[in-house]
Design a protein around this motif. Structure first.
Motif, short mmCIF file in Angstrom:
data_model
loop_
_atom_site.label_atom_id
_atom_site.label_comp_id
_atom_site.label_asym_id
_atom_site.label_seq_id
_atom_site.Cartn_x
_atom_site.Cartn_y
_atom_site.Cartn_z
N ASN A 1 26.33 -0.54 6.46
CA ASN A 1 26.53 0.03 5.13
C ASN A 1 27.99 0.04 4.71
O ASN A 1 28.31 -0.08 3.53
CB ASN A 1 25.97 1.45 5.06
N SER A 2 28.89 0.15 5.67
CA SER A 2 30.32 0.18 5.37
C SER A 2 30.83 -1.14 4.83
O SER A 2 31.93 -1.20 4.28
CB SER A 2 31.12 0.55 6.63
N ALA A 3 30.08 -2.21 4.97
CA ALA A 3 30.51 -3.52 4.47
C ALA A 3 30.69 -3.51 2.96
O ALA A 3 31.37 -4.38 2.41
CB ALA A 3 29.51 -4.60 4.87
N GLN B 1 37.71 -1.88 2.72
CA GLN B 1 38.42 -1.51 3.94
C GLN B 1 37.72 -2.05 5.20
O GLN B 1 38.36 -2.32 6.21
CB GLN B 1 38.55 0.02 4.06
N TRP B 2 36.41 -2.21 5.13
CA TRP B 2 35.65 -2.69 6.28
C TRP B 2 36.06 -4.12 6.65
O TRP B 2 35.96 -4.53 7.80
CB TRP B 2 34.16 -2.63 5.97
N TRP B 3 36.51 -4.87 5.66
CA TRP B 3 36.87 -6.27 5.86
C TRP B 3 38.36 -6.48 6.12
O TRP B 3 38.80 -7.60 6.39
CB TRP B 3 36.46 -7.08 4.63
N GLU B 4 39.15 -5.42 6.05
CA GLU B 4 40.59 -5.56 6.25
C GLU B 4 40.90 -6.03 7.65
O GLU B 4 40.18 -5.74 8.60
CB GLU B 4 41.30 -4.23 5.97
N ASP C 1 35.93 -4.36 14.45
CA ASP C 1 34.61 -4.37 15.06
C ASP C 1 34.18 -5.83 15.20
O ASP C 1 34.94 -6.74 14.89
CB ASP C 1 33.61 -3.53 14.28
N ALA C 2 32.98 -6.07 15.66
CA ALA C 2 32.53 -7.42 15.95
C ALA C 2 32.55 -8.34 14.72
O ALA C 2 32.92 -9.51 14.82
CB ALA C 2 31.12 -7.38 16.54
N ALA C 3 32.18 -7.84 13.57
CA ALA C 3 32.16 -8.67 12.36
C ALA C 3 33.57 -9.08 11.97
O ALA C 3 33.82 -10.23 11.61
CB ALA C 3 31.50 -7.92 11.20
N GLN C 4 34.49 -8.17 12.05
CA GLN C 4 35.88 -8.48 11.69
C GLN C 4 36.47 -9.47 12.67
O GLN C 4 37.21 -10.37 12.28
CB GLN C 4 36.70 -7.19 11.65
N HIS C 5 36.15 -9.36 13.95
CA HIS C 5 36.63 -10.34 14.92
C HIS C 5 36.08 -11.72 14.58
O HIS C 5 36.80 -12.71 14.70
CB HIS C 5 36.18 -9.96 16.33
N ALA C 6 34.83 -11.80 14.18
CA ALA C 6 34.20 -13.10 13.90
C ALA C 6 34.92 -13.83 12.78
O ALA C 6 35.28 -15.00 12.91
CB ALA C 6 32.73 -12.91 13.54
N TRP C 7 35.16 -13.16 11.64
CA TRP C 7 35.81 -13.88 10.55
C TRP C 7 37.28 -14.12 10.83
O TRP C 7 37.84 -15.15 10.46
CB TRP C 7 35.59 -13.21 9.20
N ALA C 8 37.94 -13.22 11.52
CA ALA C 8 39.36 -13.42 11.84
C ALA C 8 39.55 -14.54 12.85
O ALA C 8 40.47 -15.34 12.74
CB ALA C 8 39.97 -12.13 12.36
#
Length: 62
Positions: A36-38, A42-45, A52-59
């Motif tokens: 839900n925070s997506a 800020q969740w994508w910063e 978290d895992a999603a941010q690591h994936a795109w970075a």
């Protein structure tokens, strides 16, 4: 395989300097609902200290 590994691989295959995906497209790639925070920018910063895992994936795809 981690939840967001498929997203990382999808982004790595892109040839354009920038990829724009809807939440629905990300959910289709990962085969799960986004947190839900997506909905909040800020969740994508790029916060390396609190990623978290999603941010690591795109970075990591960059």
């Amino acid at each position: 395989m981690g939840v967001y590994d498929q997203l990382r691989e999808h982004l790595k295959r892109q040839r354009l300097p920038e990829a724009i995906l809807s939440f629905e497209e990300i959910e289709a790639i990962t085969k799960r609902m986004l947190h839900n925070s997506a909905a909040y920018p800020q969740w994508w910063e790029d916060d390396t200290e609190h990623r978290d895992a999603a941010q690591h994936a795109w970075a990591d795809a960059a």
